[in-house]
Each structure stands twice: as C-alpha cells, then as structure tokens.
Design an enzyme around this catalytic site. Structure first.
Site, PDB file in Angstrom:
ATOM      1  N   ASP A  35      41.218  82.123  38.690  1.00 26.36           N
ATOM      2  CA  ASP A  35      40.487  82.970  37.755  1.00 26.36           C
ATOM      3  C   ASP A  35      39.875  84.175  38.464  1.00 26.36           C
ATOM      4  O   ASP A  35      38.860  84.038  39.161  1.00 26.36           O
ATOM      5  CB  ASP A  35      39.385  82.113  37.096  1.00 26.36           C
ATOM      6  N   ASP A 219      41.545  90.093  34.470  1.00 20.11           N
ATOM      7  CA  ASP A 219      40.967  88.753  34.504  1.00 20.11           C
ATOM      8  C   ASP A 219      42.005  87.700  34.134  1.00 20.11           C
ATOM      9  O   ASP A 219      42.308  87.495  32.945  1.00 20.11           O
ATOM     10  CB  ASP A 219      39.784  88.715  33.528  1.00 20.11           C
TER      11      ASP A 219
HETATM   12  C1  LIG Z   1      42.092  81.623  23.332  1.00 19.60           C
HETATM   13  C2  LIG Z   1      40.660  81.990  23.177  1.00 19.60           C
HETATM   14  C3  LIG Z   1      40.167  81.664  21.785  1.00 19.60           C
HETATM   15  C4  LIG Z   1      40.442  83.443  23.507  1.00 19.60           C
HETATM   16  S1  LIG Z   1      39.693  81.053  24.309  1.00 19.60           S
HETATM   17  O1  LIG Z   1      38.365  81.605  24.275  1.00 19.60           O
HETATM   18  O2  LIG Z   1      39.801  79.705  23.969  1.00 19.60           O
HETATM   19  N1  LIG Z   1      40.263  81.246  25.798  1.00 19.60           N
HETATM   20  C5  LIG Z   1      39.299  81.158  26.875  1.00 19.60           C
HETATM   21  C6  LIG Z   1      39.886  80.457  28.096  1.00 19.60           C
HETATM   22  C7  LIG Z   1      40.122  79.006  27.853  1.00 19.60           C
HETATM   23  C8  LIG Z   1      41.272  78.426  28.349  1.00 19.60           C
HETATM   24  C9  LIG Z   1      41.537  77.079  28.165  1.00 19.60           C
HETATM   25  C10 LIG Z   1      40.629  76.308  27.473  1.00 19.60           C
HETATM   26  C11 LIG Z   1      39.457  76.872  26.981  1.00 19.60           C
HETATM   27  C12 LIG Z   1      39.213  78.247  27.159  1.00 19.60           C
HETATM   28  C13 LIG Z   1      38.888  82.550  27.327  1.00 19.60           C
HETATM   29  O3  LIG Z   1      39.698  83.457  27.365  1.00 19.60           O
HETATM   30  N2  LIG Z   1      37.622  82.667  27.714  1.00 19.60           N
HETATM   31  C14 LIG Z   1      37.187  83.794  28.523  1.00 19.60           C
HETATM   32  C15 LIG Z   1      36.488  85.023  28.034  1.00 19.60           C
HETATM   33  C16 LIG Z   1      36.026  85.058  26.677  1.00 19.60           C
HETATM   34  C17 LIG Z   1      34.825  85.475  26.312  1.00 19.60           C
HETATM   35  N3  LIG Z   1      34.824  85.515  25.005  1.00 19.60           N
HETATM   36  C18 LIG Z   1      36.026  85.125  24.573  1.00 19.60           C
HETATM   37  N4  LIG Z   1      36.770  84.845  25.614  1.00 19.60           N
HETATM   38  C19 LIG Z   1      36.325  83.264  29.653  1.00 19.60           C
HETATM   39  O4  LIG Z   1      35.223  82.812  29.459  1.00 19.60           O
HETATM   40  N5  LIG Z   1      36.972  83.345  30.824  1.00 19.60           N
HETATM   41  C20 LIG Z   1      36.345  82.898  32.066  1.00 19.60           C
HETATM   42  C21 LIG Z   1      37.202  81.801  32.686  1.00 19.60           C
HETATM   43  C22 LIG Z   1      37.538  80.643  31.690  1.00 19.60           C
HETATM   44  C23 LIG Z   1      36.328  79.805  31.336  1.00 19.60           C
HETATM   45  C24 LIG Z   1      36.699  78.615  30.435  1.00 19.60           C
HETATM   46  C25 LIG Z   1      37.769  77.790  31.069  1.00 19.60           C
HETATM   47  C26 LIG Z   1      39.012  78.591  31.417  1.00 19.60           C
HETATM   48  C27 LIG Z   1      38.649  79.783  32.281  1.00 19.60           C
HETATM   49  C28 LIG Z   1      36.244  84.092  33.066  1.00 19.60           C
HETATM   50  O5  LIG Z   1      35.791  83.617  34.339  1.00 19.60           O
HETATM   51  O6  LIG Z   1      37.537  84.681  33.166  1.00 19.60           O
HETATM   52  C29 LIG Z   1      35.217  85.207  32.618  1.00 19.60           C
HETATM   53  F1  LIG Z   1      35.423  86.282  33.384  1.00 19.60           F
HETATM   54  F2  LIG Z   1      35.383  85.525  31.337  1.00 19.60           F
HETATM   55  C30 LIG Z   1      33.816  84.716  32.849  1.00 19.60           C
HETATM   56  O7  LIG Z   1      33.189  84.202  31.965  1.00 19.60           O
HETATM   57  N6  LIG Z   1      33.354  84.921  34.096  1.00 19.60           N
HETATM   58  C31 LIG Z   1      32.013  84.435  34.476  1.00 19.60           C
HETATM   59  C32 LIG Z   1      31.317  85.543  35.191  1.00 19.60           C
HETATM   60  N7  LIG Z   1      30.024  85.071  35.700  1.00 19.60           N
HETATM   61  C33 LIG Z   1      29.174  86.274  35.914  1.00 19.60           C
HETATM   62  C34 LIG Z   1      27.865  85.842  36.531  1.00 19.60           C
HETATM   63  O8  LIG Z   1      28.123  85.120  37.746  1.00 19.60           O
HETATM   64  C35 LIG Z   1      28.915  83.960  37.541  1.00 19.60           C
HETATM   65  C36 LIG Z   1      30.241  84.310  36.932  1.00 19.60           C
END
Ligand SMILES: CC(C)(C)S(=O)(=O)N[C@@H](Cc1ccccc1)C(=O)N[C@@H](Cc1c[nH]c[nH+]1)C(=O)N[C@@H](CC1CCCCC1)C(O)(O)C(F)(F)C(=O)NCCN1CCOCC1
Length: 330
Positions: A35, A219
């Site tokens: 990621d 990302d």
């Molecule tokens: C298909 C969908 C409806 C868009 S989903 O939301 O289900 N897809 C999720 C990913 C996922 C995969 C498998 C199962 C469940 C969820 C998705 O795309 N989520 C994104 C962004 C998002 C926001 N709103 C809507 N979507 C996310 O949180 N991605 C983070 C990694 C994910 C987390 C869940 C598990 C799979 C990997 C991420 O790291 O890419 C990020 F950049 F978005 C993020 O949140 N980074 C955290 C940044 N912090 C900043 C402060 O310091 C600590 C780190």
C-alpha cells in the site's frame, strides 16, 4: 539485490491486491496488501483476539527464532475508509519475492476493526509510503523499501497491477519486458508522506484533452480513482442514466450503459483507462445498476489515483533524491 512478487486480486472486482511475503525463521507466509498510501507494515498475529480473526493467516513471533520484541513501542492507524488497527512491534526477517530485510519492524495487531476481520483474504499491509507516515511510537520505524534501499541494485520499486488478473511488484530493478515505449517521470512531493504528484490533464472518451495540473496521490491501497467533482461530472454526463446517488455514495448507472474511456496525462504522456475498468461493479449481485470506478474526491480532501488508474500503466516509484514517479504504457 532485487525482488519480484505477484500482485493477486483478492476478489473478482480487484477491490485490493495481495502479495505473498515471508516473516521469521522458519519462514511464515502471509498475504499482504502492498500500500503506497500508508507506511505501517502490520499483520494479523497470534496476539490478535481469536474473535477478530476469521480465516486470515497469522504471524506468531514466538515461533520465530529471529523475532525480537521492540519493547515499549506501540502503533495505531486509521485508514481513509474508517478501518483501523493497533498493536505492538517486533523486528524479524522479512522477505518479498526473494528480497530479504533482516530486522524489519513488523507491527503485530492486538486489535483490528471489523472490516479487516471480514476480509479473510488480507493478512495485513506493507506500507510503501514515506516513512514519515509510520505510526509506531515512541520511535517511528522504516518501511520495507527504506530498509531495503541501500542493498537494491536501483532505488526503485515498480507496480504492474492488472485488470482481473495477477500482476507484479518488483524491487530494485525496472523490467523492460513489462512495458512498451518510454517511462515518463514526474516529480513527487513527499510531504506529508504520500507519493504526491500532478496529472497534466485529462480527456473523456474521444474529447479534447483538458490541460490542468491535478495534484493527488498514487495509491496502490485504494481501489478506485477519485478526482475533482468537475471532472467526474463531465465524465458521467456522457453516460446514459448515470446519477450521483446519495444512497450508494457515488455515481451509479445502468450496467448496460456504454461508458467512455478516461485518459490522464503525466507530463506530455497520455494514459487511457478502458471503459471496462470504470464499469466497476454491480451494486449487488443481481442488480442491473453499476457503481463507477471513477468517483468524486470532494469528500476525501485529496485526489487519489488508485488501482483503477494505476492498472492502466506500468508505474515506477523511484526513491531517488528528489523522489520521482514514472508511468509507461503496457
Ligand atoms: C471499493 C471501495 C468501496 C472503494 S472500498 O472502500 O471498499 N475499498 C477500500 C480498500 C479495501 C480493500 C479491501 C477490503 C476493504 C477495503 C479503499 O479503497 N479504501 C481506501 C481509501 C478510501 C477512502 N474513502 C474511500 N476509499 C483506503 O482507506 N485505503 C488505504 C489502504 C486500505 C485500508 C483498508 C484495507 C485495504 C487497504 C490507504 O492506505 O491507501 C489510504 F491511503 F487511503 C489511507 O487511508 N492511508 C492512511 C494514511 N494515514 C495518514 C496518517 O498517518 C497514518 C497513515
């Protein structure tokens, strides 16, 4: 050194990709989501309450002769979609695709949120953002890439994510067999810790290219492509029956609609996302309504060039100084 490993979609709509890694001695194999949007390497572990583990592989530090507790250190992370986890920290030998880092900080989960428990194909994450984003306290830890860098033939890793197929992540080399033509690089601003860069513009279908600097993060951990509302409305204006649904939280349209392609610019180069990538998924298995792979970023505060965009190219994440990101046609 170099390494090369598979990027395997965890379901039939490429919601995420996992990569086999090994941790410890003897090696324990887990499937982790690489990621570039975060910088914590965390895993389901023997310390995760059993009622929060549902089919995931776990890391057991006590079964590894090379594990060491990083005493007094904890971590806690919250992701954009509201999911999160927290725990304690070990160091241990960690390999991806034959590339080994000795004493990599491995963050063992003491608690994971329900969406992680429900995702049985995902055993944790490997953060490949900049180490400044790492949440371990009192001293933050380095990512796998930052630890591996001094020994890499070249200070790069590449992502070759594929639509409904297994792709690859390579470390330390650029495989010229995986792309055609030239790689177009653009500068990355590494603050606050994401691979932040600009697109040079976009076009919808066969429409004219609209030159405009669009800043966002590349990302690999985000499923979809999130862009400014003006661009997204211009796209869905071309889709019969499309509407921005409060209920579904984004643009939906009849699955039978014809979708245009979407092209984005990196400097002078152009990358076209096929319509099939943007016809993301049915909103339920029997529905004739589909959810778009291109959505508005207005609720996120940042544009995210997620997997829907990245799988349309071969992407080079270059840890040079200054860092750069490169895109090539494949
Ligand atoms: C298909 C969908 C409806 C868009 S989903 O939301 O289900 N897809 C999720 C990913 C996922 C995969 C498998 C199962 C469940 C969820 C998705 O795309 N989520 C994104 C962004 C998002 C926001 N709103 C809507 N979507 C996310 O949180 N991605 C983070 C990694 C994910 C987390 C869940 C598990 C799979 C990997 C991420 O790291 O890419 C990020 F950049 F978005 C993020 O949140 N980074 C955290 C940044 N912090 C900043 C402060 O310091 C600590 C780190």
């Amino acid at each position: 050194d170099t390494g090369s490993a598979a990027a395997i979609p965890i379901n039939e709509v490429d919601i995420a990709y996992v990569t086999p890694v090994t941790i410890g001695t003897p090696p324990q194999t887990l499937m982790l989501d690489l990621d570039t949007g975060s910088s914590d390497l965390w895993v389901f572990s023997s310390l995760t309450p059993s009622n929060q583990v549902r089919g995931q592989e776990i890391y057991s530090p006590t079964k590894s002769s090379t594990s060491k507790l990083l005493s007094g250190h904890t971590w806690s992370i919250r992701y954009g979609d509201g999911s999160g986890s927290r725990g304690t920290v070990y160091t241990d030998n960690f390999t991806i695709g034959g590339l080994e880092v000795k004493s990599q900080a491995v963050q063992a989960a003491l608690e994971v949120s329900s969406s992680f428990t429900q995702e049985q194909s995902l055993d944790g994450l490997v953060g490949l953002g900049f180490s400044a984003l790492n949440t371990v306290r009192p001293s933050s830890q380095l990512t796998f890439f930052d630890n591996a860098r001094p020994n890499l033939d070249e200070e790069v890793f590449t992502a070759d994510l594929k639509y409904h197929a297994t792709g690859s992540y390579d470390f330390g080399f650029i495989d010229s067999k995986k792309y055609a033509g030239n790689i177009t690089y653009t500068t990355v601003q590494q603050s606050p810790g994401y691979w932040t860069h600009s697109l040079s513009g976009y076009s919808v279908g066969s429409g004219a290219f609209q030159a405009s600097q669009i800043s966002g993060i590349s990302d690999t951990g985000t499923t979809l492509l999130y862009l400014p509302t003006a661009i997204v409305t211009a796209y869905y204006r071309q889709v019969q029956g499309a509407q921005n649904s409060q209920y579904y939280g984004g643009y939906v349209f009849p699955c039978s609609s014809t979708l245009p392609t979407f092209t984005f610019g990196i400097e002078g180069a152009r990358f076209t996302i096929p319509a099939s990538y943007i016809n993301y998924t049915r909103i339920s298995p029997t529905s004739t309504t589909c959810y778009g792979g291109l959505q508005s970023s207005s609720g996120l505060g940042i544009n995210i060039f997620g997997d829907v965009a990245l799988k349309a190219a071969f992407v080079v994440f270059s840890g040079t100084n200054p860092p750069r990101i490169g895109f090539a046609i494949k």
